[in-house]
Design an enzyme around this catalytic site. Structure first.
Site, PDB file in Angstrom:
ATOM      1  CB  VAL A 133       8.754   4.028 -11.516  1.00 17.04           C
ATOM      2  CG1 VAL A 133       8.172   5.590 -11.561  1.00 17.04           C
ATOM      3  CG2 VAL A 133       7.900   3.136 -12.426  1.00 17.04           C
ATOM      4  CG  LEU A 187      -1.195   1.522  -3.631  1.00 13.38           C
ATOM      5  CD1 LEU A 187      -2.380   1.090  -4.596  1.00 13.38           C
ATOM      6  CD2 LEU A 187       0.090   0.393  -4.011  1.00 13.38           C
ATOM      7  N   GLY A 214       0.945  -1.202  -0.181  1.00 14.24           N
ATOM      8  CA  GLY A 214      -0.180   0.092  -0.046  1.00 14.24           C
ATOM      9  C   GLY A 214       0.837   1.262  -0.083  1.00 14.24           C
ATOM     10  CD  GLN A 258       7.608  -7.397   3.882  1.00 13.13           C
ATOM     11  OE1 GLN A 258       6.933  -8.364   3.316  1.00 13.13           O
ATOM     12  NE2 GLN A 258       8.108  -6.613   3.164  1.00 13.13           N
ATOM     13  CG  MET A 281       8.543   7.125  -7.575  1.00 11.75           C
ATOM     14  SD  MET A 281       6.920   7.377  -8.061  1.00 11.75           S
ATOM     15  CE  MET A 281       7.217   8.874  -8.955  1.00 11.75           C
ATOM     16  CE  LYS A 324      13.319   1.500  -3.815  1.00 11.84           C
ATOM     17  NZ  LYS A 324      12.552   1.276  -2.757  1.00 11.84           N
ATOM     18  CG  HIS A 343       3.031   0.802  -5.396  1.00 13.97           C
ATOM     19  ND1 HIS A 343       3.310   1.714  -4.735  1.00 13.97           N
ATOM     20  CD2 HIS A 343       3.694  -0.407  -4.797  1.00 13.97           C
ATOM     21  CE1 HIS A 343       4.063   1.500  -3.329  1.00 13.97           C
ATOM     22  NE2 HIS A 343       4.329   0.023  -3.538  1.00 13.97           N
TER      23      HIS A 343
END
Ligand code: AMP
Length: 281
Positions: free
Chosen positions: A176, A33, A31, A61, A184, A149, A37
């Site tokens: 991106v 986002l 999320g 995690q 990002m 990424k 994403h």
């Protein structure tokens, strides 16, 4: 767009799609986002009949001193973005439903989880592999989309999909970036203005390293030393600067074939990662 919160309902939805014989593209996220994403969702939209997105901040995690509680949650906005990107269903499970107690099993990938982010984040990749495996079992996607990424994560997922004979195609998608080059990340919102400016050093250093390699500096120790000198000037703490074989993250002493240059550093309390894959002729 369907918004599904229960595991039972998600499985029911996914199975009905499978019975109908349609392909499912799956994009797992935590999320908050952003355009990174959304690029995965758009790619999934192009290549599949149905697109399923999951939004789940996975406690497994996060280490005990990491930002699980503080991790940004922006559900309302995320749902609008998923809908605009063409998702058919968004899965937002609750932790108690997702990990029914007692949950005693996990997926552990050896070797490639031990270096890079695995050093500062012990257990992190077990948490990632376990959540992704469970999501794969529930959604049973045709294709699943991940960002370059999180390069080590992508290699780990490809490995267990191969090792465990899962019939899912794993697709790695380009990083991106913001206009100024910052990769990002949901964690960028932790950065103050000054930290954000300093964080640009990561991408700038990766670009410089690519130039050095092109100029013929292929000795890994020399590259790491040069990169460290640049990043040290701006970062509050450097976690790692590594140059590894791209396919399996093996240690190398000279750049040859495809290599990944991967960095992790702190700017204030934000730990940022970035990387660049370079293929030599
Ligand atoms: P996260 O929500 O951080 O767990 O990320 C979910 C997925 O989005 C992962 O596959 C990430 O690698 C991917 N992702 C995150 N940031 C970017 C980015 N800047 N560009 C491309 N993919 C990204």
């Amino acid at each position: 767009m369907k918004v599904i919160r229960s595991k039972h309902k998600l499985i029911k939805y996914a199975r009905s799609q499978q019975r109908a014989g349609v392909s499912i593209g799956f994009v797992p996220t935590m999320g908050c986002l952003h355009a990174g994403h959304l690029s995965l969702m758009r790619r999934a939209r192009k290549e599949n009949d149905r697109v399923v997105v999951s939004i789940f901040v996975n406690p497994l995690q996060f280490g005990p001193h990491e930002d699980f509680a503080a991790y940004p949650r922006t559900e309302k906005k995320d749902l609008v973005l998923c809908s605009a990107a063409g998702a058919d269903a968004v899965y937002l499970p609750a932790v108690v439903d997702f990990y029914k107690e007692p949950c005693l099993s996990s997926i552990h990938v050896r070797g490639i989880t031990e270096g890079l982010c695995g050093v500062a984040r012990p257990g992190h990749f077990d948490g990632v592999a376990t959540v992704v495996m469970k999501l794969f079992q529930q959604v049973r996607p045709t294709r699943a989309y991940f960002g370059n990424k999180d390069y080590q994560q992508l290699v780990v997922i490809k490995q267990f999909v191969k090792d465990l004979d899962l019939s899912i195609t794993i697709i790695g998608c380009p990083i991106v970036r913001e206009k100024d080059g910052l990769a990002m990340s949901s964690r960028n919102r932790y950065l103050s203005e000054d930290e954000r400016m300093r964080a640009l050093v990561l991408n700038k250093t990766l670009l410089r390293a690519a130039e050095w390699i092109k100029e013929g500096i292929t000795d890994v120790a020399a590259l790491r030393k040069r990169m460290k000198a640049l990043i040290n000037k701006q970062a509050d703490k450097v976690d790692y600067i590594e140059v590894r074989r791209a396919a399996d993250l093996r240690k190398i002493s000279t750049c040859r074939g495809s290599v990944v240059i991967a960095v992790a550093a702190y700017f204030g309390k934000a730990r940022l990662i970035d990387n660049k894959v370079i293929t030599m002729k």
